[in-house]
Design a protein around this motif. Sequence first.
Motif, mmCIF file in Angstrom:
data_model
loop_
_atom_site.group_PDB
_atom_site.id
_atom_site.type_symbol
_atom_site.label_atom_id
_atom_site.label_comp_id
_atom_site.label_asym_id
_atom_site.label_seq_id
_atom_site.Cartn_x
_atom_site.Cartn_y
_atom_site.Cartn_z
ATOM 1 N N PHE A 31 0.893 -1.040 0.085
ATOM 2 C CA PHE A 31 0.078 0.159 0.010
ATOM 3 C C PHE A 31 0.870 1.278 0.079
ATOM 4 N N SER A 53 -16.106 8.384 6.003
ATOM 5 C CA SER A 53 -15.693 6.976 6.035
ATOM 6 C C SER A 53 -15.039 6.812 4.808
ATOM 7 N N THR A 54 -15.400 7.211 3.657
ATOM 8 C CA THR A 54 -14.656 7.364 2.197
ATOM 9 C C THR A 54 -14.277 8.849 2.069
ATOM 10 N N ARG A 63 -7.972 14.210 -8.201
ATOM 11 C CA ARG A 63 -8.859 13.791 -7.038
ATOM 12 C C ARG A 63 -8.590 12.330 -6.924
ATOM 13 N N ILE A 64 -8.543 12.068 -5.498
ATOM 14 C CA ILE A 64 -8.308 10.677 -5.120
ATOM 15 C C ILE A 64 -9.354 10.225 -4.096
ATOM 16 N N ALA A 65 -9.988 8.994 -4.359
ATOM 17 C CA ALA A 65 -10.615 8.676 -3.282
ATOM 18 C C ALA A 65 -10.193 7.426 -2.376
ATOM 19 N N LEU A 66 -10.291 7.539 -1.144
ATOM 20 C CA LEU A 66 -9.734 6.551 -0.248
ATOM 21 C C LEU A 66 -10.663 6.188 0.507
ATOM 22 N N ASN A 67 -10.705 4.595 0.932
ATOM 23 C CA ASN A 67 -11.628 4.112 1.910
ATOM 24 C C ASN A 67 -11.257 4.298 3.172
ATOM 25 N N ARG A 69 -10.119 2.618 5.585
ATOM 26 C CA ARG A 69 -8.839 1.944 5.940
ATOM 27 C C ARG A 69 -7.489 2.638 5.482
ATOM 28 N N ALA A 70 -7.544 3.138 4.196
ATOM 29 C CA ALA A 70 -6.461 3.658 3.622
ATOM 30 C C ALA A 70 -6.437 5.081 4.203
ATOM 31 N N ARG B 398 -16.900 7.713 -9.437
ATOM 32 C CA ARG B 398 -17.818 8.366 -8.172
ATOM 33 C C ARG B 398 -18.924 7.296 -7.781
ATOM 34 N N PHE B 401 -16.981 5.233 -5.636
ATOM 35 C CA PHE B 401 -16.821 6.191 -4.331
ATOM 36 C C PHE B 401 -18.094 6.219 -3.138
ATOM 37 N N ASP B 404 -18.790 2.723 -1.896
ATOM 38 C CA ASP B 404 -17.705 2.193 -0.966
ATOM 39 C C ASP B 404 -18.226 1.745 0.508
ATOM 40 N N ARG B 405 -19.110 2.792 0.784
ATOM 41 C CA ARG B 405 -19.371 2.636 2.334
ATOM 42 C C ARG B 405 -20.361 1.259 2.584
ATOM 43 N N ASN B 413 -14.866 -3.467 -1.123
ATOM 44 C CA ASN B 413 -14.838 -2.076 -1.445
ATOM 45 C C ASN B 413 -15.444 -1.624 -2.267
ATOM 46 N N PRO B 510 -8.131 -8.676 6.702
ATOM 47 C CA PRO B 510 -8.583 -7.105 7.169
ATOM 48 C C PRO B 510 -9.115 -6.627 5.762
ATOM 49 N N GLN B 511 -9.846 -5.544 6.106
ATOM 50 C CA GLN B 511 -10.349 -4.853 4.996
ATOM 51 C C GLN B 511 -9.130 -4.106 4.200
ATOM 52 N N GLN B 512 -9.151 -4.365 2.751
ATOM 53 C CA GLN B 512 -8.153 -3.704 1.668
ATOM 54 C C GLN B 512 -8.251 -2.248 1.809
ATOM 55 N N HIS B 513 -7.076 -1.826 1.557
ATOM 56 C CA HIS B 513 -6.876 -0.440 1.253
ATOM 57 C C HIS B 513 -7.572 -0.113 -0.299
ATOM 58 N N MET B 514 -8.483 1.041 -0.290
ATOM 59 C CA MET B 514 -8.570 1.083 -1.422
ATOM 60 C C MET B 514 -8.180 2.828 -1.678
ATOM 61 N N ILE B 515 -7.345 2.806 -2.935
ATOM 62 C CA ILE B 515 -7.266 4.121 -3.443
ATOM 63 C C ILE B 515 -7.683 4.208 -4.658
ATOM 64 N N MET B 516 -8.277 5.373 -5.361
ATOM 65 C CA MET B 516 -8.735 5.309 -6.603
ATOM 66 C C MET B 516 -8.723 6.658 -6.976
ATOM 67 N N GLU B 517 -8.354 6.706 -8.521
ATOM 68 C CA GLU B 517 -8.188 8.244 -8.959
ATOM 69 C C GLU B 517 -9.921 8.470 -9.473
#
Lengths: 84, 712
Positions: A31, A53-54, A63-67, A69-70, B398, B401, B404-405, B413, B510-517
Amino acid sequence: MPTSPIPLSPLCQLPAGSTGRVCELTGDDSFCQRVREMGFGEAALVTKISGSSTSLCLVNGTRIALNHRAAMSILVEQLPASAR
Amino acid sequence: MKLSAHIALPGRKRTASGPDRAPVYAMVGNPNCGKTTLFNALTGLRQKVGNYPGVTVEKKIGITYSQHGRPIQLVDLPGAYSLAARSPDEAVLRDVLLGRREDTPQPDRIICVVDAANLERNLYLVHQILDLGRPVIVALNMMDMAAAAGMKVDAAELEGELGVPVIACEAVHGRGLVELKLAMSRLELPLARHRWDVPVPIAPAVAEIQASLTDNDARSPLIARAEALLLLTDFDTVRVAGSKPLSSRTHDLLGQWRQRWVAEGTDWSAVLIRSRYDAIGRLCRDVIRRPRESGPSRSDRIDAVLCHSVWGWAFFAVIMGALFFSIFSLAESPMNFIDEHVAAFGTWVKGTMPPGDLRDLLTDGVISGVGGIVIFLPQILILFFFVGLLESTGYMARAAFIMDRPMSKVGLNGRSFIPLLGAYACAIPAIMATRTIENARDRLVTILVAPLMSCSARLPVYLLMIATLLPGDVVPATTKAGLMLAMYALGTGGVFFFAWLFKRTLFKSPQQHMIMELPPYQPPRLKEILRHMFERGWLFLKNAGTIILGISIVLWFLTTYPKHPDPDATATAQIAQSFAGQAGHLIEPVIKPLGFDWRIGIGLITSFAAREVFVSSMGVIFGVEGADNDTTPLRDALRGAHWPDGAALFTPLVCLTLMVFYVFAMQCMSTVAVVQRETNSWRWPLFQIAYMTGTAWLVCFAFYQAGRALGY
C-alpha cells in the motif's frame, strides 16, 4: 530546547476543506509503495474535499478517493490556512 | 543517439523474428490518461481483442500506418501507475516491456501517453520506462485539460529535458495525431538523454543483480538494470502465467540482498520512489507553469453535488433507476424482434428440412439454444452503453466512491460495485469486469457472489411464475412489479450476505486499502461508447454463444434419447423416456420436499444450461399435455397441472418457491465456464454450484415447509 512533536492525525480526521502535509504512511509495504508512486508520499500536500468513512482528496491537482482503512493509514499534519 | 540495430524499422529487413515484420509499438500510460482514446484514434476499426495466454488480461492490438503507408502494429497495454505490478494487468504490462513474456515479442518502440494536467505523476511511469533504454515517444495528451486548469505545459522544453520526441496532443479532438504519426514514422529515434543515479547504498546490489540478469537471464544491460531496480524494490511483485522465471542464480542473489536489507531495516523502495520524484521535479521545473491562484475547477463544482452525502445518493438513485428502466423497458421491443425472428427461422428450417434427428438437432438444439442467448443481446448492449456513458463522463469512479461505504460493511470496497452492477444484466460480463480489482481475495469473493444478482435470464422464469401465480385480470400490475422487485432484493441481499460470510470465513482478511483516482468530468464521447458497446456485445456473443451452442446440443441429446419405443409417442412421453426424464424421476425425491415433481425436475436439469431454458422446457412438457387446445397459454397449462393424487402442482406457494429457487441456484453453464477461465481452476466454479444450489435448496425447503405449515 527540543521542539514539540508535530501533532499528526489520520487523513480521515482532517476536516473537509483543510490542507495537510503527509508525514507518515502506516499501511503494509504494498500500500505504501502504491501511495508513494501516485505522488501521495511523505511531504505531499493533500486537501480534503469531503468524506469521513470514504475520503475524497485533492493531491497534485488529482482527485483521489480513499476508503476508511487507506485514509487511516496516511498520517498528516494539518497546515494553518495561511500556509496553504 | 541512433536507434539500435536490433529494432525493426519500417521497410528494413529484420532477421531475428522474420523479414519485413511490421514494427511493434506499445502504448503505455497511467489509468485515465486518454491512452485508449488515442489508440482508437490511431487504429480506427483495425483492432483485434484477445487475451494473453494463461492470464485473463485483455490483449488489444491494432494496425496503424506510417506517413509512408507502411503498417505499424500497435499494442494497447493495460494502464498502470508503475512497473511495480499490483494486479495481473500491471504484471502483463511489466512483463511485455521487459521482454519476459514468451507469447509476446518485446515492443520495438514505446509510446508513453501522459496526462499534461497531471504531468509529474504520469512521468513517474515514463521515468521507469526510460530506464529500459528503448526508443520512446511521449504523447503529451489532454493539453486542453491542462489549459483549462490554467497550466502551461511546454512540450519543447520537456523534449529538451528528456531527449525523446514529445508530441502535444488532444486525442479526444483528434489534435496532434498527424505529428504523432510523423514521429512514429521516423526511421531513427533518439534514445533518452535522461540520466539519474540510483541512491548510492543500493548501487552495489543493482550492479550485482544487473550482471546476473545479463549473464544468466540473457537480458540486455539496460533492461537488466531496470529490472534489477524493480526486483530489488518490489518484493511483493505479482507474477502471472506466461512470465519467464528468473534463473536460480539471480533468484538466490535477490534473496541474499533482501535478507540483508530486511536486517538493516531500511525502506529502499521508499527511498527510490522519492529519488525518482525528485528527479522528475527537477525535470519539470521549467516545463510547467501553474496559475498563482486557482478557484475550484468545473469537476470540483460537479463533485460538490455528485459526491455530496445527500445529493450524491439522490443522483446515484436516479442513474440506477434510469439504468434499470432502460434495461427492462427499452430492450423489450428488440428482444421481441429477435425472439420472433429466431422462432420464424426455426419454423422455416422445420418446414424446409425433412423430419429427422438432424432437423430436430438444428431447430430444438442449435437454433433455440443459441437464440435463447442472442435474445439477451439488446439488454447487454444497453447495459454496456450505460457503463460506457458512466465511464466516459467520469461518473463510474464516483459511483464506486459512493458505494464504498455499503460495500465496506461486508468487507469489500467500492471497486466491487461496478462488476456487481453489471451482473443485473448478465453475470458473464460482470465476472470479466472483476479483473480491475487488485486484491485477489476481493476479486474471488466478487466473482463468487456476482451470479446471485438477478440477471436478465431469470426474468422469463419470474414472469412465467408471476403470471401463473397472479391472474392478470384480478391482480393489479403494481403487485406483480412488487413481487418482481422482492426477487431482485432477495438476490441483492444474498450478494451482501455471502460476501460478508466469505470475507469472514474462507477469505478472511482485513479490509483492503482502496485508493482510486477520480478522473475529471468530461462530455460523453458517443463514438467511443458505441465502439465499446459493440466490442463487449461481440465478446459476449462469442463467449456465451459458443458455450451455449455446445450445451444446447448436449441437452437436446439428453431430451431426445433414448427414443420412445412407440414412434407416435407424444412429446411428453418422449421426454419422460429420455435421459433427462429419467434424471427428473431420479431427483424427484430430493425436490419433492420443495413441492416440485419430476416434470419440474426436468426443467431444473435442462435449465442448468441457462435459466431461461426452464420456460421452454415447461412449454414442451406441459404445453403438449394440454395439446387439445394449442392456443392455451403456458400459464393456463401450468395451472391445470396436477400431482397423481389430483392436487394442484403449481400452487401459489410452489410458484413462489420456484422463483426463490431461481434467485439462488447456480443455473448457468456459461457462468460456470467463465468462472473456470477467470480463476484458472475448476475448484471455484464447483464450489459456486455447491454453495448457490445448496442455499437454494435449503431456503426453498424452509420456505415451502413453513408455507405448508401455515396452511398455504
